[in-house]
Design a protein around this motif. Sequence first.
Motif, mmCIF file in Angstrom:
data_model
loop_
_atom_site.group_PDB
_atom_site.id
_atom_site.type_symbol
_atom_site.label_atom_id
_atom_site.label_comp_id
_atom_site.label_asym_id
_atom_site.label_seq_id
_atom_site.Cartn_x
_atom_site.Cartn_y
_atom_site.Cartn_z
ATOM 1 N N ASP A 49 0.851 -1.190 0.000
ATOM 2 C CA ASP A 49 0.000 0.000 0.000
ATOM 3 C C ASP A 49 0.886 1.239 0.000
ATOM 4 O OD1 ASP A 49 -1.755 2.084 0.559
ATOM 5 O OD2 ASP A 49 -2.952 0.928 1.962
ATOM 6 N N ILE A 50 0.767 2.044 -1.067
ATOM 7 C CA ILE A 50 1.485 3.318 -1.147
ATOM 8 C C ILE A 50 0.452 4.402 -1.410
ATOM 9 C CG2 ILE A 50 3.289 4.641 -2.289
ATOM 10 C CD1 ILE A 50 4.457 1.964 -3.262
ATOM 11 N N SER A 51 0.444 5.427 -0.573
ATOM 12 C CA SER A 51 -0.534 6.498 -0.742
ATOM 13 C C SER A 51 0.176 7.842 -0.614
ATOM 14 C CB SER A 51 -1.663 6.371 0.281
ATOM 15 O OG SER A 51 -1.143 6.323 1.595
ATOM 16 N N LEU A 52 -0.569 8.895 -0.937
ATOM 17 C CA LEU A 52 0.003 10.234 -0.998
ATOM 18 C C LEU A 52 -0.894 11.214 -0.265
ATOM 19 C CD1 LEU A 52 2.113 12.207 -2.459
ATOM 20 C CD2 LEU A 52 0.351 12.434 -4.231
ATOM 21 N N THR A 53 -0.297 12.038 0.591
ATOM 22 C CA THR A 53 -1.012 13.134 1.240
ATOM 23 C C THR A 53 -0.601 14.449 0.586
ATOM 24 O OG1 THR A 53 -1.254 12.045 3.392
ATOM 25 C CG2 THR A 53 -1.264 14.436 3.389
ATOM 26 N N THR A 54 -1.591 15.262 0.217
ATOM 27 C CA THR A 54 -1.311 16.511 -0.490
ATOM 28 C C THR A 54 -2.317 17.580 -0.087
ATOM 29 O OG1 THR A 54 -1.235 17.537 -2.696
ATOM 30 C CG2 THR A 54 -2.680 15.652 -2.439
ATOM 31 N N ARG A 83 -4.360 5.787 -3.893
ATOM 32 C CA ARG A 83 -5.007 6.339 -2.698
ATOM 33 C C ARG A 83 -4.483 7.749 -2.427
ATOM 34 N NH1 ARG A 83 -6.623 2.488 1.134
ATOM 35 N NH2 ARG A 83 -5.642 3.675 2.791
ATOM 36 N N LEU A 84 -5.400 8.672 -2.166
ATOM 37 C CA LEU A 84 -5.031 10.058 -1.910
ATOM 38 C C LEU A 84 -5.664 10.554 -0.619
ATOM 39 C CD1 LEU A 84 -5.649 11.635 -5.448
ATOM 40 C CD2 LEU A 84 -3.426 11.039 -4.461
ATOM 41 N N ASN A 85 -4.920 11.357 0.120
ATOM 42 C CA ASN A 85 -5.456 12.163 1.220
ATOM 43 C C ASN A 85 -5.289 13.623 0.833
ATOM 44 O OD1 ASN A 85 -5.418 9.657 2.632
ATOM 45 N ND2 ASN A 85 -5.227 10.753 4.565
ATOM 46 N N VAL A 86 -6.375 14.385 0.872
ATOM 47 C CA VAL A 86 -6.320 15.792 0.480
ATOM 48 C C VAL A 86 -6.852 16.646 1.625
ATOM 49 C CG1 VAL A 86 -6.947 17.505 -1.251
ATOM 50 C CG2 VAL A 86 -6.769 15.084 -1.905
ATOM 51 N N SER A 87 -6.108 17.686 1.992
ATOM 52 C CA SER A 87 -6.549 18.604 3.044
ATOM 53 C C SER A 87 -7.569 19.576 2.466
ATOM 54 C CB SER A 87 -5.353 19.392 3.598
ATOM 55 O OG SER A 87 -4.416 18.521 4.183
ATOM 56 N N LEU A 88 -8.673 19.766 3.190
ATOM 57 C CA LEU A 88 -9.711 20.721 2.768
ATOM 58 C C LEU A 88 -10.424 21.199 4.023
ATOM 59 C CD1 LEU A 88 -11.009 21.919 0.136
ATOM 60 C CD2 LEU A 88 -12.822 20.244 0.475
ATOM 61 N N ASP A 89 -10.102 22.409 4.462
ATOM 62 C CA ASP A 89 -10.602 22.896 5.743
ATOM 63 C C ASP A 89 -11.775 23.856 5.615
ATOM 64 O OD1 ASP A 89 -8.672 21.551 7.466
ATOM 65 O OD2 ASP A 89 -7.199 22.847 6.495
ATOM 66 N N SER A 90 -12.177 24.162 4.389
ATOM 67 C CA SER A 90 -13.348 25.006 4.183
ATOM 68 C C SER A 90 -13.861 24.826 2.767
ATOM 69 C CB SER A 90 -13.010 26.480 4.419
ATOM 70 O OG SER A 90 -14.137 27.293 4.153
ATOM 71 N N LEU A 91 -15.169 25.013 2.598
ATOM 72 C CA LEU A 91 -15.790 24.990 1.277
ATOM 73 C C LEU A 91 -16.040 26.401 0.760
ATOM 74 C CD1 LEU A 91 -18.386 22.116 1.827
ATOM 75 C CD2 LEU A 91 -16.082 21.964 0.863
ATOM 76 N N TYR A 92 -15.700 27.418 1.555
ATOM 77 C CA TYR A 92 -15.876 28.808 1.157
ATOM 78 C C TYR A 92 -14.528 29.360 0.695
ATOM 79 C CZ TYR A 92 -20.180 28.390 3.925
ATOM 80 O OH TYR A 92 -21.392 27.999 4.432
#
Length: 337
Positions: A102-107, A126-135
């Motif tokens: 398992d190799i994944s990426l955080t961006t 597999r990806l992890n993406v930071s998203l702290d607001s929809l505005y």
Amino acid sequence: MKGRRIVKHPRLIDSFNRNLTYLRVSITDRCNLRCMYCVPPRALIPRLAHSEVLRYEEILRIVRIGVQLGITKIRVTGGEPLVRKGVYDFLAELGRIEGLKDISLTTNGVLLKDNLARIQNAGIKRLNVSLDSLYPERFERITGYDCFSRVWEGIEAAHSMGFSPIKINTVAMKGINDDELINIAKLSFTYPFHMRFIEYMPIGDHHLDRNVRILAPEIIERISPLGELVPIRRDIDGGPAERYRFRDAQGEIGIIQPLSNHFCHLCNRLRLTAGGQLRPCLLSDRQEDLKGIIRKGCLDGDIVKLFLQAVRFKPMEHHVDTGEPEEIRATMSSIGG
């Protein structure tokens, strides 16, 4: 290269019988955003000199030895890993290491859309993406840059290209984004994303006021109007999140509770920093200097010894509690998110 031949070695089993199979690898401490929980306003965070960052061949050597010791899962992180030159060739080399399952990426997603094909061709699914607001305006306030549209377009493009799972990470912060936690959770009805809410952790010499923290019970309360949260059984390698699903939702909800409900007893990970330090625990400054011995011309057996030493000193639990917090001097960008 010296010492490439490795004979049978013990597995990475710590003093509390946790089998460590997961290595998080930070390839840079540089980032193209300044998120307030990582680099608070007016904070001056020192960066590693180029010569002090592990070279790709050094990282690959460490990973190969880790695999010999039982590492099966790698997550590539930063800083922001996609800002480092040569990252796509590195990811492809990583994917060729036999034994990695398992190799994944955080961006942070800023550079995602234009590089998805290269990421996919390197074998990353597999990806992890930071998203702290929809505005968009609030996104800019939190990250320091007006990049919301680019990040969201990257997430949607990754979805259309078949990346799965896509995990969306949101640091929950009182008075900053807590009023939209329900809207972020609602995305799990429209997309098969894993929406993950993370309790804010005060790490480093510069951090936000602890009063911004929202703990898991309040996060759950904020999103509960969407319906009943049905628990999902935790996978053996599923990570620290308490997992749930709303009925009729395509995706799922994860709550990561480093403060309100320690998951230390389930922790199966080590961390390799961009500067070549092997950390047995995110929330402890204890680390072993792999870069130092590698650049002195060590044998592979010497690297094995430091792996085993790090495992021996992995604590049973951290002490960054709501009542009596412990200061962690290293910054999240230097450790790897």
